[in-house]
Design a protein around this motif. Structure first.
Motif, short mmCIF file in Angstrom:
data_model
loop_
_atom_site.label_atom_id
_atom_site.label_comp_id
_atom_site.label_asym_id
_atom_site.label_seq_id
_atom_site.Cartn_x
_atom_site.Cartn_y
_atom_site.Cartn_z
N ALA A 13 0.83 -1.20 0.00
CA ALA A 13 0.00 0.00 0.00
C ALA A 13 0.87 1.25 0.00
O ALA A 13 0.59 2.21 -0.73
CB ALA A 13 -0.94 -0.02 1.20
N ALA A 14 1.93 1.24 0.80
CA ALA A 14 2.83 2.40 0.85
C ALA A 14 3.51 2.63 -0.50
O ALA A 14 3.61 3.78 -0.96
CB ALA A 14 3.88 2.21 1.95
N GLU A 19 -4.07 3.36 0.84
CA GLU A 19 -4.24 2.72 2.15
C GLU A 19 -4.41 1.22 1.97
O GLU A 19 -4.94 0.77 0.94
CB GLU A 19 -5.47 3.30 2.86
CG GLU A 19 -5.38 4.79 3.14
CD GLU A 19 -4.34 5.12 4.20
OE1 GLU A 19 -4.13 4.30 5.12
OE2 GLU A 19 -3.74 6.21 4.10
N ALA A 20 -4.02 0.45 2.96
CA ALA A 20 -4.14 -1.01 2.90
C ALA A 20 -5.59 -1.45 2.74
O ALA A 20 -5.87 -2.42 2.03
CB ALA A 20 -3.51 -1.64 4.13
N ARG A 24 -7.51 -4.31 0.26
CA ARG A 24 -8.45 -5.33 0.76
C ARG A 24 -9.80 -5.22 0.05
O ARG A 24 -10.41 -6.22 -0.29
CB ARG A 24 -8.64 -5.19 2.27
CG ARG A 24 -7.45 -5.65 3.08
CD ARG A 24 -7.77 -5.63 4.59
NE ARG A 24 -6.54 -5.67 5.34
CZ ARG A 24 -5.90 -4.60 5.82
NH1 ARG A 24 -6.38 -3.39 5.65
NH2 ARG A 24 -4.78 -4.74 6.49
N HIS A 25 -10.24 -3.97 -0.16
CA HIS A 25 -11.52 -3.77 -0.86
C HIS A 25 -11.43 -4.28 -2.29
O HIS A 25 -12.35 -4.97 -2.76
CB HIS A 25 -11.92 -2.30 -0.83
CG HIS A 25 -13.20 -2.01 -1.54
ND1 HIS A 25 -14.41 -2.49 -1.10
CD2 HIS A 25 -13.45 -1.33 -2.68
CE1 HIS A 25 -15.36 -2.10 -1.94
NE2 HIS A 25 -14.80 -1.40 -2.90
N TRP A 26 -10.36 -3.95 -2.98
CA TRP A 26 -10.20 -4.42 -4.35
C TRP A 26 -10.21 -5.95 -4.39
O TRP A 26 -10.74 -6.54 -5.32
CB TRP A 26 -8.91 -3.88 -4.96
CG TRP A 26 -8.93 -2.40 -5.24
CD1 TRP A 26 -10.01 -1.55 -5.18
CD2 TRP A 26 -7.83 -1.59 -5.60
NE1 TRP A 26 -9.63 -0.27 -5.49
CE2 TRP A 26 -8.31 -0.26 -5.76
CE3 TRP A 26 -6.48 -1.85 -5.81
CZ2 TRP A 26 -7.48 0.80 -6.13
CZ3 TRP A 26 -5.65 -0.79 -6.17
CH2 TRP A 26 -6.15 0.52 -6.34
N GLU A 27 -9.64 -6.56 -3.38
CA GLU A 27 -9.66 -8.02 -3.30
C GLU A 27 -11.09 -8.51 -3.04
O GLU A 27 -11.54 -9.47 -3.67
CB GLU A 27 -8.72 -8.50 -2.21
CG GLU A 27 -8.61 -10.00 -2.13
CD GLU A 27 -7.64 -10.48 -1.06
OE1 GLU A 27 -7.60 -11.70 -0.86
OE2 GLU A 27 -6.96 -9.66 -0.42
N SER A 28 -11.81 -7.83 -2.16
CA SER A 28 -13.16 -8.28 -1.81
C SER A 28 -14.13 -8.17 -2.98
O SER A 28 -15.09 -8.93 -3.04
CB SER A 28 -13.70 -7.50 -0.60
OG SER A 28 -14.05 -6.18 -0.97
N PRO A 34 -4.11 -11.41 -4.59
CA PRO A 34 -2.70 -11.56 -4.21
C PRO A 34 -2.45 -12.98 -3.69
O PRO A 34 -3.31 -13.56 -3.01
CB PRO A 34 -2.51 -10.53 -3.10
CG PRO A 34 -3.87 -10.28 -2.56
CD PRO A 34 -4.82 -10.50 -3.70
N PRO A 35 -1.30 -13.53 -4.03
CA PRO A 35 -0.96 -14.85 -3.47
C PRO A 35 -0.86 -14.74 -1.96
O PRO A 35 -0.71 -13.66 -1.40
CB PRO A 35 0.39 -15.19 -4.10
CG PRO A 35 0.74 -14.08 -5.02
CD PRO A 35 -0.26 -12.99 -4.88
N ARG A 36 -0.96 -15.87 -1.31
CA ARG A 36 -0.87 -15.90 0.16
C ARG A 36 0.23 -16.86 0.59
O ARG A 36 0.51 -17.83 -0.09
CB ARG A 36 -2.21 -16.31 0.76
CG ARG A 36 -3.28 -15.24 0.51
CD ARG A 36 -4.51 -15.51 1.33
NE ARG A 36 -5.51 -14.49 1.12
CZ ARG A 36 -5.86 -13.58 2.02
NH1 ARG A 36 -5.27 -13.56 3.20
NH2 ARG A 36 -6.80 -12.71 1.77
N THR A 37 0.79 -16.54 1.73
CA THR A 37 1.79 -17.43 2.32
C THR A 37 1.06 -18.63 2.91
O THR A 37 -0.16 -18.60 3.08
CB THR A 37 2.56 -16.71 3.45
OG1 THR A 37 1.63 -16.39 4.49
CG2 THR A 37 3.24 -15.44 2.93
#
Length: 139
Positions: A13-14, A19-20, A24-28, A34-37
């Motif tokens: 985000a930075a 903002e982070a 998150r909204h774009w993902e929702s 984004p890949p996840r660990t």
């Protein structure tokens, strides 16, 4: 597997200047994936960052998140129609901005005390539904 260049959501985000919660909204809404660990943390690799930059640019250019999502999910023919329609809208808006810029430039030298006394001013203000105005008028 993450690499040294992968970023967590706050760092991504930075880098993007947002903002982070926006990421998150774009993902929702289905725009970013984004890949996840293995532990479930989002990681932003260069491809995901580039896609987020594209979303941000398109949004700043006037596309809604729904339009951006539709562009990404539509078949090629539909996508082409959507792009052509948006380009026409952008061109109409640019024409309005250019006309307004010309009007404002004229106002810096206009010596008429009343708009109706000036042919250039009254010509600009009396236009009825000029072709460069797309959509309803705003008052």
């Amino acid at each position: 597997m993450t690499t040294a260049q992968d970023l967590r959501i706050g760092d991504a985000a930075a880098v993007l200047g947002i903002e982070a919660h926006v990421l998150r909204h774009w993902e929702s809404v289905g725009l970013l994936r984004p890949p996840r660990t293995p532990s479930g943390h989002r990681v932003y690799d260069s491809n995901t960052l580039d896609y987020a930059r594209l979303i941000r640019t398109l949004q700043r250019s006037g596309l809604s998140l729904e339009q951006i999502r539709e562009l990404g999910m539509s078949p090629c023919d539909t996508r082409t129609l959507l792009i052509e329609a948006k380009r026409r809208e952008i061109q109409a808006h640019m024409a309005l901005l250019e006309a307004t810029d010309g009007f404002l430039a004229h106002l810096t030298t206009c010596s008429h005390p009343v708009v109706a006394d000036c042919p250039e001013c009254s010509g600009f203000t009396r236009r009825n539904d000029p072709p460069y105005l797309d959509g309803p008028r705003r008052h």
